[in-house]
Design a protein around this motif. Structure first.
Motif, PDB file in Angstrom:
ATOM      1  N   GLU A 168       0.903  -1.264  -0.026  1.00  0.00           N
ATOM      2  CA  GLU A 168      -0.187   0.050  -0.475  1.00  0.00           C
ATOM      3  C   GLU A 168       0.793   1.309  -0.337  1.00  0.00           C
ATOM      4  O   GLU A 168       0.282   2.594  -0.279  1.00  0.00           O
ATOM      5  CB  GLU A 168      -0.702   0.350   1.303  1.00  0.00           C
ATOM      6  CG  GLU A 168      -2.017  -1.246   0.732  1.00  0.00           C
ATOM      7  CD  GLU A 168      -2.742  -0.944   2.557  1.00  0.00           C
ATOM      8  OE1 GLU A 168      -3.091  -0.039   2.512  1.00  0.00           O
ATOM      9  OE2 GLU A 168      -3.051  -1.968   3.082  1.00  0.00           O
TER      10      GLU A 168
ATOM     11  N   ALA B  10       1.868   1.669  -3.606  1.00  0.00           N
ATOM     12  CA  ALA B  10       0.591   2.461  -4.528  1.00  0.00           C
ATOM     13  C   ALA B  10       0.331   3.748  -3.780  1.00  0.00           C
ATOM     14  O   ALA B  10       0.558   4.400  -5.151  1.00  0.00           O
ATOM     15  CB  ALA B  10      -0.132   1.369  -4.461  1.00  0.00           C
ATOM     16  N   GLY B  11       0.820   3.887  -2.869  1.00  0.00           N
ATOM     17  CA  GLY B  11       0.467   5.559  -1.928  1.00  0.00           C
ATOM     18  C   GLY B  11       1.451   6.391  -3.183  1.00  0.00           C
ATOM     19  O   GLY B  11       1.200   7.553  -3.252  1.00  0.00           O
TER      20      GLY B  11
ATOM     21  N   ALA C 235       0.685   7.356  -6.027  1.00  0.00           N
ATOM     22  CA  ALA C 235      -0.745   8.419  -6.632  1.00  0.00           C
ATOM     23  C   ALA C 235       0.021   9.549  -5.931  1.00  0.00           C
ATOM     24  O   ALA C 235      -1.339  10.561  -6.289  1.00  0.00           O
ATOM     25  CB  ALA C 235      -1.574   7.332  -5.904  1.00  0.00           C
ATOM     26  N   ASP C 236       0.971   9.663  -5.189  1.00  0.00           N
ATOM     27  CA  ASP C 236       0.825  10.858  -4.346  1.00  0.00           C
ATOM     28  C   ASP C 236       1.117  11.913  -5.599  1.00  0.00           C
ATOM     29  O   ASP C 236       2.080  12.275  -6.315  1.00  0.00           O
ATOM     30  CB  ASP C 236       1.138  10.882  -3.043  1.00  0.00           C
ATOM     31  CG  ASP C 236       3.371  10.828  -3.358  1.00  0.00           C
ATOM     32  OD1 ASP C 236       3.707  10.938  -5.041  1.00  0.00           O
ATOM     33  OD2 ASP C 236       4.067  10.494  -2.161  1.00  0.00           O
TER      34      ASP C 236
ATOM     35  N   ASP D 236     -10.775   4.644   1.728  1.00  0.00           N
ATOM     36  CA  ASP D 236      -9.566   5.752   1.836  1.00  0.00           C
ATOM     37  C   ASP D 236      -8.963   6.070   0.289  1.00  0.00           C
ATOM     38  O   ASP D 236      -9.498   5.883  -0.470  1.00  0.00           O
ATOM     39  CB  ASP D 236      -8.087   5.163   2.251  1.00  0.00           C
ATOM     40  CG  ASP D 236      -7.809   3.843   1.159  1.00  0.00           C
ATOM     41  OD1 ASP D 236      -7.884   3.822   0.451  1.00  0.00           O
ATOM     42  OD2 ASP D 236      -6.585   3.115   2.225  1.00  0.00           O
TER      43      ASP D 236
ATOM     44  N   LEU E 130      -7.081   5.326  -1.580  1.00  0.00           N
ATOM     45  CA  LEU E 130      -6.456   4.468  -2.855  1.00  0.00           C
ATOM     46  C   LEU E 130      -7.952   3.215  -2.911  1.00  0.00           C
ATOM     47  O   LEU E 130      -7.098   2.942  -3.380  1.00  0.00           O
ATOM     48  CB  LEU E 130      -5.445   3.540  -2.570  1.00  0.00           C
ATOM     49  CG  LEU E 130      -3.934   4.050  -1.958  1.00  0.00           C
ATOM     50  CD1 LEU E 130      -2.756   3.227  -2.020  1.00  0.00           C
ATOM     51  CD2 LEU E 130      -3.807   5.276  -3.403  1.00  0.00           C
TER      52      LEU E 130
ATOM     53  N   PRO F 254      -5.004  -0.935  -4.572  1.00  0.00           N
ATOM     54  CA  PRO F 254      -4.946  -0.378  -4.421  1.00  0.00           C
ATOM     55  C   PRO F 254      -4.836   1.476  -5.854  1.00  0.00           C
ATOM     56  O   PRO F 254      -4.157   0.211  -6.559  1.00  0.00           O
ATOM     57  CB  PRO F 254      -3.712   0.296  -3.606  1.00  0.00           C
ATOM     58  CG  PRO F 254      -2.746  -0.692  -3.631  1.00  0.00           C
ATOM     59  CD  PRO F 254      -4.252  -2.239  -3.136  1.00  0.00           C
ATOM     60  N   ASP F 255      -6.280   1.423  -6.540  1.00  0.00           N
ATOM     61  CA  ASP F 255      -6.272   2.523  -7.075  1.00  0.00           C
ATOM     62  C   ASP F 255      -6.325   3.885  -7.415  1.00  0.00           C
ATOM     63  O   ASP F 255      -7.384   3.638  -6.539  1.00  0.00           O
ATOM     64  CB  ASP F 255      -6.759   1.742  -7.776  1.00  0.00           C
ATOM     65  CG  ASP F 255      -6.706   2.269  -9.988  1.00  0.00           C
ATOM     66  OD1 ASP F 255      -6.137   3.740  -9.796  1.00  0.00           O
ATOM     67  OD2 ASP F 255      -7.568   1.546 -10.482  1.00  0.00           O
ATOM     68  N   ALA F 256      -5.684   4.617  -7.563  1.00  0.00           N
ATOM     69  CA  ALA F 256      -5.540   6.240  -6.714  1.00  0.00           C
ATOM     70  C   ALA F 256      -7.120   7.162  -7.880  1.00  0.00           C
ATOM     71  O   ALA F 256      -7.631   7.682  -7.142  1.00  0.00           O
ATOM     72  CB  ALA F 256      -4.823   7.059  -6.910  1.00  0.00           C
TER      73      ALA F 256
ATOM     74  N   ALA G 113     -10.855   6.282  -5.801  1.00  0.00           N
ATOM     75  CA  ALA G 113     -10.613   6.878  -5.047  1.00  0.00           C
ATOM     76  C   ALA G 113     -11.914   7.054  -4.442  1.00  0.00           C
ATOM     77  O   ALA G 113     -12.815   7.356  -4.953  1.00  0.00           O
ATOM     78  CB  ALA G 113     -10.048   8.134  -4.541  1.00  0.00           C
TER      79      ALA G 113
ATOM     80  N   GLN H  53      -3.498   4.966   5.031  1.00  0.00           N
ATOM     81  CA  GLN H  53      -3.267   6.388   4.053  1.00  0.00           C
ATOM     82  C   GLN H  53      -4.559   7.469   4.271  1.00  0.00           C
ATOM     83  O   GLN H  53      -5.077   7.416   5.984  1.00  0.00           O
ATOM     84  CB  GLN H  53      -4.100   5.441   2.581  1.00  0.00           C
ATOM     85  CG  GLN H  53      -3.490   4.872   1.347  1.00  0.00           C
ATOM     86  CD  GLN H  53      -3.202   3.814   1.990  1.00  0.00           C
ATOM     87  OE1 GLN H  53      -1.980   3.269   2.598  1.00  0.00           O
ATOM     88  NE2 GLN H  53      -3.718   2.670   2.049  1.00  0.00           N
TER      89      GLN H  53
END
Lengths: 357, 430
Positions: free
Chosen positions: A109, A112-113, A116-117, B21, B23, B48-50, B53, B342
């Motif tokens: 995670e 993945a975070g 995405a940031d 969250d 993600l 997880p995939d932004a 969200a 997150q």
């Protein structure tokens, strides 16, 4: 009162139940009386004398133990054995409170975070970092000199006079010009005291307290930096918050350093204080004769080895300062309607052994 | 002085909460009865995939087939089974245009609680985009795979300009309120899709300066009264509107210096819980607009969502500090905190949480005990008791008391009453 204190102190080692006092008195009669503590003596002269004596004894004991350890180490070295384990001093840092927010290398995670940031585009080298540096409205004293040095540290940075513009307008301006970060140096009483780093176009905003600023000219034997892209060292950014701050700092600098330049910029986090240093390093092959005559104490180890040796030397080229995170805001600078990702609050300071970065 | 002892939190009662969250993950946090008080992440749903969200979540909290709805960033509303995380349906809320979601993302979501058993409708939800397009859609059970929606579906424009940030539906689920940046609070009738009432901004201050309306959170105050509305502004005010009496706020209270980002009502009908952008959590009595107290903990990031447990006196809050925190509403002490990695966007509490197999067994035992108790009563009336049966009931009775001692908070009044009703019916039939 003295008696009460004495009893209180002695309770843990005898630990008799408080009820049977008579038995305890009998028990004490055949035992040797406890040594009198200096704090129990009322005469000051005698007390200080006693205290000095105890201190001397303690010191001697310590020295003796150290000598014994040394000898044991030497003996094992002579015998070719494994040297005894070195004692590790107990510090506030290595007795840090366990923290579940510390990043783990196997955390999917987290990655993945990261992908995405907001810093991802810069760190993946899709965009080159471009930094706008500005100040607070009244900038004088060491502020201008600090900014001049900061501009030498950060490649591709542009200084823009603050004028009377609002910071929100400046953020807008920088967004339109394709800047990736905005750094604001805040000065109070002619002394830089805060640093605001805003990642563009949509945050986050980190507000640091800046202290212990030493400019280049005040550093002894300082060097002058070249215009090469520096290497970056980020130390000890362990938690999720620290990781985010680390990535934010990383996104200010270009991701492809010129190793020829031998320039290093260090952000070292220790107990939530981020120490900034800027160095130039050199690897030198030294004749040890010359090295031994050198003033440096470190090279004295090379006396025993006759052959040539490669050593690394550092030269600091300023500035030098310390940062402490105050807030991390979600989005760009907005004091009225901003949401905070992290705010330092006084009720978090219940332990010296808890760190957030 | 360095602290050497660890402060123990009192621990929270058995509880199940779902947090979403940025993600797009949904995490299930459970506090089991045994060992008590330690909430943990038990499951994580989704990858997880932004771009997926979660922006809002809503749970139809029922005993029989509960449904969890999540609104995602790409304009899709997903209906899930909150017990095992299976996706039941995924519906594009806005419509056929694919470009809509990028420029006009979903802002709020409400899944209707009322449930028609044995119908083809899986769930009906109300969602609103940031530009103020509200949609009511029903999702059918059969064609869950396709994007077709059946049943009563309607859409209307809440506003022409501005950005919708809040919507709330009253307990009767016939009225909805909306508000946002540049949008005054307004009340809509869902069945007729018509605006009933809209607020008026308060008078200017002593300098005749008006502040633009910017509402960030709101809720209906009472369960049985849709006329009392609590709305919180970006300008750190908590306002109480009474739609029956006037268009300006009845009560307006300031709270600290940062925008209020979340609000939740208490079932007692006068208390609200608010959370701010700096991570302050407080409760207000809206009858007089008095601050009851703050929830002091190590909450360091903006609070995005607060939920009150329908029965137990506790609230769950989550936000940008990535912690899901559970608080006692009476003592205002933190009971538990779970780190979920997150930034969190929404939290819902599943109040019909049965801890484990043990628990279901105990409830069964409960039911059987009650049945036997009733049988025993009848026998007492008839005054012909057999000693063996009596012993048996006594044994069971002891068991029951032991179970009760062990988990005093686990018994749910609703369940129990239903159980007894059923039993009594059976008795009557017999």
């Amino acid at each position: 009162m003295g008696m009460a204190k004495e009893r209180k102190r002695r309770q843990p080692d005898d630990a008799p139940p408080p009820g049977d006092d008579g038995e305890r008195r009998e028990h004490r009669r055949d035992k040797k009386p406890d040594p009198v503590l200096p704090s129990q003596i009322k005469n000051k002269e005698k007390r200080s004398e006693m205290h000095a004596k105890l201190k001397r004894e303690k010191k001697a004991q310590k020295r003796k133990l150290a000598r014994e350890r040394d000898q044991a180490a030497k003996l094992s070295a002579d015998l070719g054995e494994q040297p005894p384990e070195k004692q590790v001093p107990r510090t506030i840092e290595n007795t840090r409170e366990p923290d579940e927010t510390v990043c783990r290398p196997d955390d999917q995670e987290l990655f993945a975070g990261n992908d995405a940031d907001e810093f991802n585009a810069v760190l993946k080298q899709q965009i080159a970092p471009k930094v706008l540096i500005t100040t607070c409205r009244f900038n004088s004293g060491r502020g201008p000199a600090f900014i001049e040095e900061l501009m030498q540290v950060i490649p591709n940075s542009h200084y823009v006079k603050r004028g009377t513009y609002e910071l929100k307008k400046i953020v807008e301006y920088a967004n339109n010009r394709g800047f990736t970060s905005l750094v604001v140096v805040h000065t109070n009483r002619r002394e830089p005291d805060a640093l605001l780093i805003i990642n563009l176009p949509d945050g986050p905003t980190a507000h640091f307290k800046l202290s212990k600023l030493v400019l280049r000219k005040d550093i002894k034997n300082h060097g002058n930096p070249t215009s090469h892209k520096p290497e970056l060292v980020l130390n000890n950014f362990t938690t999720r918050l620290g990781h985010r701050i680390g990535r934010m700092i990383q996104s200010i600098f270009p991701q492809d350093p010129n190793f020829r330049g031998r320039r290093v910029v260090t952000f070292h986090n220790q107990r939530d204080y981020i120490f900034f240093r800027h160095h130039r390093y050199i690897f030198e092959t030294k004749e040890n004769k010359i090295a031994s005559k050198d003033k440096k104490a470190k090279t004295s180890e090379s006396k025993s080895q006759p052959e040539k040796q490669v050593i690394c030397r550092l030269q600091e080229c300023g500035p030098r300062f310390t940062l402490k995170l105050i807030t991390l805001q979600h989005g760009t600078f907005d004091t009225k309607s901003g949401e905070y990702e992290w705010v330092h609050k006084p009720d978090m300071d219940t332990s010296r052994r808890r760190f957030f970065l | 002085m360095p602290r050497t002892s660890v402060v123990e939190s009192p621990g929270c009662p058995p509880l199940r909460a779902l947090a979403t969250d940025i993600l797009g993950l949904i995490k299930v946090v459970e506090a089991p009865a045994n060992p008590a008080g330690v909430a943990k992440v038990v499951e994580t749903w989704g990858t997880p995939d932004a771009s997926r969200a979660v922006v809002a979540a809503s749970l139809a909290d029922r005993v029989v087939d509960p449904v969890l709805a999540v609104a995602r960033n790409n304009g899709v509303v997903e209906l899930l089974n909150p017990l095992n995380g299976d996706t039941l349906a995924a519906v594009k809320a806005a419509g056929p245009a694919p470009a809509d979601s990028a420029e006009d993302p979903l802002a709020t979501l409400h899944l209707f609680r009322r449930h028609v058993p044995d119908s083809s409708v899986l769930g009906t939800f109300l969602t609103c985009t940031e530009k103020g397009k509200a949609y009511v859609k029903s999702v059918a059970k059969e064609n869950a795979a396709s994007d077709l929606a059946v049943g009563p579906s309607s859409s209307w424009d809440v506003c022409n300009s501005g950005k919708v940030e809040l919507s709330s539906v009253d307990a009767g689920e016939s009225y909805a309120m909306f508000g946002g940046k540049g949008i005054e609070v307004n009340l809509w009738d869902i069945t007729s899709c018509s605006k009933i009432w809209s607020a008026k901004s308060p008078r200017g201050n002593s300098l005749q300066i008006f502040t633009r309306p910017w509402f960030t959170a709101g809720t209906f105050l009472c369960k049985d009264d849709h006329r009392k509305i609590v709305a919180c502004t970006n300008n750190h005010q908590v306002r109480l509107y009474d739609t029956a009496s006037q268009r300006r706020p009845v009560i307006s209270v300031d709270f600290r210096e940062s925008p209020i980002k979340a609000v939740a009502k208490d079932p007692n009908g006068h208390t609200v819980y608010i959370g701010t952008g700096r991570g302050d959590l407080a409760s207000f009595d809206m009858r007089i607009g008095k601050l009851l107290g703050c929830f002091v903990g190590k909450c360091s990031g903006s609070i995005r969502s607060i939920v009150r447990h329908p029965e137990l006196p506790l609230i769950a809050s989550c936000g940008l500090d990535s912690y899901l925190r559970i608080w006692d509403t009476n003592t205002r002490q933190p009971l538990s905190a779970v780190f979920l990695k997150q930034h969190l966007t929404a939290v819902v509490i599943d109040s019909h949480f049965s801890t484990e197999v043990l628990e279901t067994k105990s409830t069964q035992a409960d039911a059987s005990v009650e049945a036997e108790a009733e049988v025993r009563k009848e026998r007492k009336e008839k005054k012909n008791r057999s000693s063996k049966a009596d012993e048996g009931t006594e044994m069971v009775d002891h068991d029951d008391s032991a179970v009760e001692m062990y988990t005093p908070k686990r018994k749910k009044s609703g369940d129990k009453s239903k159980g007894t009703k059923k039993k009594s019916k059976k008795q009557q039939v017999a």
